[in-house]
Design an enzyme around this catalytic site. Structure first.
Site, PDB file in Angstrom:
ATOM      1  N   LEU A  64       0.799  -1.234  -0.042  1.00  0.00           N
ATOM      2  CA  LEU A  64       0.012  -0.054   0.056  1.00  0.00           C
ATOM      3  C   LEU A  64       0.749   1.194  -0.020  1.00  0.00           C
ATOM      4  CD1 LEU A  64      -2.819  -1.127   2.223  1.00  0.00           C
ATOM      5  CD2 LEU A  64      -2.657  -1.060  -0.255  1.00  0.00           C
ATOM      6  N   ASN A  95       8.150  -2.727   2.837  1.00  0.00           N
ATOM      7  CA  ASN A  95       8.904  -2.226   1.960  1.00  0.00           C
ATOM      8  C   ASN A  95       8.400  -0.705   1.759  1.00  0.00           C
ATOM      9  OD1 ASN A  95       7.426  -3.614   0.312  1.00  0.00           O
ATOM     10  ND2 ASN A  95       8.857  -3.530  -1.380  1.00  0.00           N
ATOM     11  N   ASP A 304       0.007  -9.297  -5.033  1.00  0.00           N
ATOM     12  CA  ASP A 304       0.896  -8.608  -5.089  1.00  0.00           C
ATOM     13  C   ASP A 304       0.652  -7.023  -5.635  1.00  0.00           C
ATOM     14  OD1 ASP A 304       3.641  -7.794  -4.688  1.00  0.00           O
ATOM     15  OD2 ASP A 304       4.420  -9.250  -6.154  1.00  0.00           O
TER      16      ASP A 304
END
Length: 438
Positions: A64, A95, A304
């Protein structure tokens, strides 16, 4: 006379043992009863005749980008995209900028989502070489779904590539670890072979089958040695799926909707909008993925979801940003696969509700049974529609499935008994909470 807060009336419910026509009664945010509730009352009754009522579907693999670049994605926009696409909970990758690697970062994110998230959220904690000693404590935070290890470099600054450090991570804690499995040494060794400005399909040649298989073989050897359970994310090759047959005692498997839906022809058609890690590959790998879905080797399916700006997707390869949007289109694409006979609706629910809850240990999620959270994805299996970029809620504004016609569409998203989306319209205010894990 029995009363509930909400009744879903007359839908075809996808229960753990199969499909059945039934009513569902909700009280205090939980499923209270399933069956013939014809004499029961509720302030809100939803007519679900002709529709299928699924347990709330989960996307266990999203980025997000928050904190990060709000022009690309945020938690408010990404979770709105999720509910518009029929997703009731997402598990968010670490990340970000900065990465989620500490207690403080977790606390900040936990506080931030209040009143901003449209669906429920679980958090990954990123493993780096500097925080290995803290991982055993961090993984026990109640809203942490897993430790995430990037064993091959991708987007972001997290990387644990050597066997000694990977073993230290595995010996720090006990819960299942989620891995991006590519061999960093092979990636870096091959990188100088590719000149700037080449065709985008070279991405799959650089990050080749051997790169993926080497990474997975190394991780399985260490997982078996340490006894630490592993979850291999976005498995993309026939070779890995075949190899992982012998590691079901220590490993679970995730597939992505892209690897089930697109082959390498996408590079010619979409250019940079087909570039992701690990890459979209030749048709034989898609066939192997569907075979693994059929014989039970796959535990869950995710998107993903990894948005980037159009400018960064349109850079010449290999400067092209790797990552595709997907949280909003995951359910429609997979429902279309059901209608095309590639899997049953019961198997879809196993892979997209019960599977993620089982792999990560999510409490009270993933099944349409009494006592669980009243999360529902209500779908119209006959509704035919074309996916359009004007429908996409993420600020980046694009999808690799633009223009694709599908049959099967989410018409309602209900989270803990509250209608969050109905017929493409967001309802109420953001009320997402953190998912709790064992």
């Amino acid at each position: 006379m029995t009363s509930f807060d909400l009744i879903l009336r007359g839908g075809t419910c996808v229960l753990p043992w199969g499909e059945a026509r039934a009513d569902v009664g909700v009280s205090a945010g939980r499923i209270a009863a399933i069956g013939d509730l014809g004499t029961a009352t509720a302030p809100e009754v939803v007519d679900c005749k002709g529709l299928h009522v699924l347990p709330g579907l989960i996307d266990p693999h999203v980025h997000l980008r928050d904190p990060g670049d709000p022009a690309v994605e945020t938690i408010p926009t990404g979770t709105k995209a999720a509910i518009l696409g029929g997703i009731t909970a997402v598990f968010d990758m670490p990340n970000t900028t900065p990465s989620i690697t500490s207690q403080k970062a977790l606390e900040d994110k936990r506080a931030y989502i209040q009143g901003k998230a449209w669906c429920d959220i679980g958090f990954y904690v990123g493993a780096g070489k500097s925080n290995i000693a803290q991982l055993a404590e961090l993984e026990l935070e109640p809203d942490v779904c897993a430790i995430k290890v990037f064993a091959g470099s991708s987007t972001g600054d997290l990387l644990v590539e050597d066997d000694a450090s990977l073993e230290r991570v595995m010996r720090s804690g006990r819960r299942r670890i989620a891995y991006h499995s590519e061999d960093e040494y092979r990636l870096q060794e091959r990188k100088p072979l590719y000149a700037a400005g080449g065709p985008h399909k070279l991405h799959a040649e650089w990050r080749d089958v051997e790169c993926a298989l080497l990474g997975t073989r190394r991780l399985m050897a260490l997982a078996r040695e340490t006894g630490r359970p592993a979850h291999i994310l976005h498995v993309s090759t026939a070779e890995e799926l075949d190899y992982l047959r012998d590691f079901r005692d220590v490993a679970t498997v995730e597939l992505l909707v892209n690897h089930l839906s697109q082959t390498d022809e996408a590079y010619d058609r979409l250019g940079g909008y087909a570039v992701m890690n690990p890459p979209i590959r030749e048709a034989r790998h898609m066939a192997a993925a569907w075979a693994a879905v059929a014989d039970g080797r796959v535990d869950c399916i995710g998107s993903d979801h990894a948005p980037h700006s159009r400018a960064n997707k349109e850079k010449p390869w290999p400067q092209t940003a790797a990552g595709l949007t997907g949280v909003q289109t995951l359910v429609p694409i997979m429902l279309d696969h059901v209608n095309n006979g590639r899997l049953s609706l019961t198997r879809l629910v196993d892979l997209m509700a019960d599977g993620p809850a089982r792999v990560y240990g999510a409490l009270n999620k993933g099944r349409l049974v009494a006592g669980f959270d009243a999360d529902f994805t209500v779908v119209d299996m006959k509704h035919r529609r074309t996916i359009e970029e004007s429908w996409i809620a993420s600020p980046c504004g694009w999808t690799p499935f633009a223009g694709q016609s599908v049959t099967g569409w989410p018409v309602m998203t209900i989270i803990r008994g509250q209608v969050a989306m109905r017929e493409d319209a967001v309802q109420g205010e953001p009320a997402g909470r953190t998912v709790r894990f064992r």
